[in-house]
Design an enzyme around this catalytic site. Structure first.
Site, PDB file in Angstrom:
ATOM      1  N   THR A  36      -5.672   2.389  -7.066  1.00 59.28           N
ATOM      2  CA  THR A  36      -6.955   2.132  -6.386  1.00 59.28           C
ATOM      3  C   THR A  36      -7.934   3.262  -6.702  1.00 59.28           C
ATOM      4  OG1 THR A  36      -5.877   0.895  -4.641  1.00 59.28           O
ATOM      5  CG2 THR A  36      -8.040   1.792  -4.118  1.00 59.28           C
ATOM      6  N   SER A  78       0.824  -1.216   0.000  1.00 64.20           N
ATOM      7  CA  SER A  78       0.000   0.000   0.000  1.00 64.20           C
ATOM      8  C   SER A  78       0.855   1.261   0.000  1.00 64.20           C
ATOM      9  CB  SER A  78      -0.878  -0.008   1.254  1.00 64.20           C
ATOM     10  OG  SER A  78      -1.409   1.265   1.491  1.00 64.20           O
ATOM     11  N   TYR A  96      -2.191   5.353  -4.079  1.00 63.93           N
ATOM     12  CA  TYR A  96      -3.200   6.377  -3.787  1.00 63.93           C
ATOM     13  C   TYR A  96      -2.544   7.665  -4.275  1.00 63.93           C
ATOM     14  CZ  TYR A  96      -5.990   3.556  -0.491  1.00 63.93           C
ATOM     15  OH  TYR A  96      -6.798   2.617   0.097  1.00 63.93           O
ATOM     16  N   LYS A 106      -7.607  -1.094  -9.453  1.00 63.38           N
ATOM     17  CA  LYS A 106      -8.254  -1.831  -8.364  1.00 63.38           C
ATOM     18  C   LYS A 106      -9.529  -1.114  -7.953  1.00 63.38           C
ATOM     19  CE  LYS A 106      -7.201  -3.513  -3.672  1.00 63.38           C
ATOM     20  NZ  LYS A 106      -7.792  -2.597  -2.696  1.00 63.38           N
ATOM     21  N   HIS A 112     -13.064  -2.715  -2.007  1.00 64.88           N
ATOM     22  CA  HIS A 112     -12.221  -2.340  -0.876  1.00 64.88           C
ATOM     23  C   HIS A 112     -12.621  -3.127   0.382  1.00 64.88           C
ATOM     24  CE1 HIS A 112      -9.196   1.015  -0.584  1.00 64.88           C
ATOM     25  NE2 HIS A 112      -9.213   0.640   0.688  1.00 64.88           N
TER      26      HIS A 112
HETATM   27  C1  LIG Z   1      -7.125  -2.689   7.312  1.00 63.06           C
HETATM   28  C2  LIG Z   1      -7.245  -2.574   5.818  1.00 63.06           C
HETATM   29  C3  LIG Z   1      -6.481  -1.641   5.158  1.00 63.06           C
HETATM   30  C4  LIG Z   1      -6.574  -1.509   3.769  1.00 63.06           C
HETATM   31  N1  LIG Z   1      -5.759  -0.623   3.124  1.00 63.06           N
HETATM   32  C5  LIG Z   1      -5.802  -0.543   1.775  1.00 63.06           C
HETATM   33  C6  LIG Z   1      -4.890   0.297   1.074  1.00 63.06           C
HETATM   34  O1  LIG Z   1      -4.057   0.961   1.664  1.00 63.06           O
HETATM   35  N2  LIG Z   1      -4.989   0.328  -0.283  1.00 63.06           N
HETATM   36  C7  LIG Z   1      -5.913  -0.407  -0.987  1.00 63.06           C
HETATM   37  O2  LIG Z   1      -5.967  -0.350  -2.217  1.00 63.06           O
HETATM   38  N3  LIG Z   1      -6.760  -1.244  -0.329  1.00 63.06           N
HETATM   39  C8  LIG Z   1      -6.719  -1.332   1.014  1.00 63.06           C
HETATM   40  N4  LIG Z   1      -7.563  -2.189   1.658  1.00 63.06           N
HETATM   41  C9  LIG Z   1      -8.464  -3.056   0.881  1.00 63.06           C
HETATM   42  C10 LIG Z   1      -7.768  -4.390   0.527  1.00 63.06           C
HETATM   43  O3  LIG Z   1      -6.737  -4.184  -0.407  1.00 63.06           O
HETATM   44  C11 LIG Z   1      -8.751  -5.385  -0.085  1.00 63.06           C
HETATM   45  O4  LIG Z   1      -9.412  -4.787  -1.167  1.00 63.06           O
HETATM   46  C12 LIG Z   1      -9.786  -5.910   0.917  1.00 63.06           C
HETATM   47  O5  LIG Z   1      -9.246  -6.027   2.198  1.00 63.06           O
HETATM   48  C13 LIG Z   1     -10.289  -7.278   0.445  1.00 63.06           C
HETATM   49  O6  LIG Z   1     -11.349  -7.718   1.222  1.00 63.06           O
HETATM   50  P1  LIG Z   1     -11.182  -8.724   2.472  1.00 63.06           P
HETATM   51  O7  LIG Z   1     -10.547  -7.931   3.560  1.00 63.06           O
HETATM   52  O8  LIG Z   1     -12.590  -9.097   2.770  1.00 63.06           O
HETATM   53  O9  LIG Z   1     -10.325  -9.874   2.037  1.00 63.06           O
HETATM   54  C14 LIG Z   1      -7.483  -2.333   3.046  1.00 63.06           C
HETATM   55  C15 LIG Z   1      -8.245  -3.268   3.727  1.00 63.06           C
HETATM   56  C16 LIG Z   1      -8.140  -3.410   5.092  1.00 63.06           C
HETATM   57  C17 LIG Z   1      -8.968  -4.448   5.789  1.00 63.06           C
END
Ligand SMILES: Cc1cc2nc3c(=O)[nH]c(=O)nc-3n(C[C@H](O)[C@H](O)[C@H](O)COP(=O)(O)O)c2cc1C
Length: 405
Positions: free
Chosen positions: A196, A147, A170, A276, A300
């Site tokens: 994203t 990330s 981002y 994404k 997300h």
């Molecule tokens: C705590 C947390 C932080 C996240 N941070 C980002 C991020 O910085 N960038 C991003 O594109 N997605 C982020 N996501 C989304 C994840 O990349 C992903 O799309 C998502 O967690 C998938 O679903 P799941 O948690 O049900 O497996 C984050 C998700 C979580 C749970």
């Protein structure tokens, strides 16, 4: 009068065996008997065991940050419920001794189609944060996406992974900042850029807010604010922004981003560009038209808008929109080998996981992440044997039905 402990335990056991709780797994988990919360990664039967363990270990606000969705968390639940709308068509009497889980992504062969989705601020879940995840990814040979708002710089993560990681962007509202982040990722050796696009509308994370209120500690004693109160102070403490002029940063996801932005990014970097957050056939077709090299179907993890749509249900239309011209990856609610199998059958090239590995990290650090990856890989392998599919490429639409048909 207090019931004796043994009577309470019997009642809990009775409740846990009830068919009602089979239909309500979240409630079942919250009723987990204390002794059933695992104290070592090897005790885990499935990835949900790490959720309970992480919830015990992490401060409420940090665990809340992992769990939160938006509004009523309906999309978080939808991602899980969507898996149940597809069933497997299993074939019999096939020699399944040799099963190959490998996949190709942008010319690179991976041992497994299971990827680590980008997640920010991982030191909030374990002191080793992204380094623990990178070491686990190295030990188990999985692709990791880092990330932009990581708590560890990309160069250190690549050193720990002992191989390149994909870089998630981002872009912020400042082009100069976006460009500098991309150039740094390129220089570090990241082979793929992931933009994203699903946070542009903002996100109302009520579950997180409630968790923060339940947390007796003061956030400001460890860090200044968060991305929702001030994007500038938030990015100032993130290593990837060090040395950059962030004085005009007001958001990490610019409100005015359009397909022109994709073109601009396309012209800025030679790296394959993956978007994404695509969930419709129209946007999938536009992505192909704009020279995008891959798509991650994602909402997300239910943390963007409250669409109420499961990503696994969005997947078929996105695959259709690409007309097979670029690889499609999916994430959101993948917790079982059968879930991953269904996505592969519906046209995904690979599947990313978010919360499960963060639970593993929060509960046990690197060994927790390794165990989560091992469990999912094993479950997928078992599902492939059960369905009689010997390699990932053999898993196609004929192996799933929707609604029993
Ligand atoms: C705590 C947390 C932080 C996240 N941070 C980002 C991020 O910085 N960038 C991003 O594109 N997605 C982020 N996501 C989304 C994840 O990349 C992903 O799309 C998502 O967690 C998938 O679903 P799941 O948690 O049900 O497996 C984050 C998700 C979580 C749970």
């Amino acid at each position: 009068m207090n019931a004796p402990a043994s009577a309470r335990r019997s009642l809990l056991k009775f409740l846990l065996a009830s068919p009602l709780l089979v239909a309500l797994p979240e409630l079942a988990r919250s009723l987990q008997l204390p002794g059933e919360i695992i104290s070592a990664p090897e005790q885990a039967l499935n990835v949900f065991d790490f959720e309970a363990a992480a919830s015990r270990k992490l401060p409420p606000a940090h665990f809340g940050y992992i769990q939160t969705g938006v509004d009523d968390d309906a999309t978080v639940r939808a991602n899980r419920e969507g898996m149940g709308r597809f069933q497997l068509r299993v074939r019999r009497l096939i020699d399944v001794r040799e099963v190959d889980l490998s996949v190709q992504l942008f010319g690179v062969k991976w041992d497994s189609p299971i990827l680590l989705a980008p997640a920010g601020s991982q030191k909030a879940f374990h002191p080793e944060g992204e380094l623990a995840v990178a070491r686990a990814a190295n030990a188990k040979k999985h692709l990791m996406i880092l990330s932009t708002v990581s708590s560890t710089a990309v160069e250190e993560v690549i050193a720990a992974r002992q191989a390149p990681v994909w870089y998630q962007l981002y872009p912020t509202n400042e082009w100069a900042v976006a460009r500098a982040l991309v150039k740094r990722a390129e220089a570090a050796g990241c082979p793929v850029l992931v933009l994203t696009v699903d946070l542009q509308g903002g996100s109302n994370r009520e579950a997180l807010e409630r968790a923060v209120r339940r947390d007796p500690r003061k956030c400001a004693t460890c860090h200044q604010g968060d991305v929702f109160t001030s994007a500038r102070t938030y990015v100032e403490r993130k290593p990837m922004f060090r040395g950059l002029d962030v004085s005009r940063v007001t958001t990490i996801a610019p409100l005015d981003m359009t397909w022109d932005y994709i073109k601009r990014l396309r012209d800025t970097t030679p790296l394959p560009l993956v978007i994404k957050g695509i969930v419709t056939r129209e946007d999938a077709a536009l992505a192909v038209e704009h020279g995008v090299n891959g798509i991650i179907v994602s909402n997300h993890g239910g943390r963007g808008e409250e669409s109420g749509r499961a990503t696994i249900e969005c997947l078929p239309e996105v695959v259709e929109g690409t007309q097979g011209r670029i690889p499609v990856i999916v994430d959101g609610g993948f917790r079982r080998g059968t879930d991953i199998f269904k996505a592969l059958a519906l046209g995904a090239r690979a599947v990313a996981i978010g919360r499960p590995y963060l639970w593993g990290l929060g509960a046990f650090g690197q060994p927790g992440v390794e165990a989560v990856l091992e469990i999912l890989r094993r479950e997928l392998q078992t599902t492939m044997r059960q369905t009689g599919t010997l390699k990932i490429g053999a898993i196609n639409r004929s192996y799933v039905v929707a609604g029993g048909r």
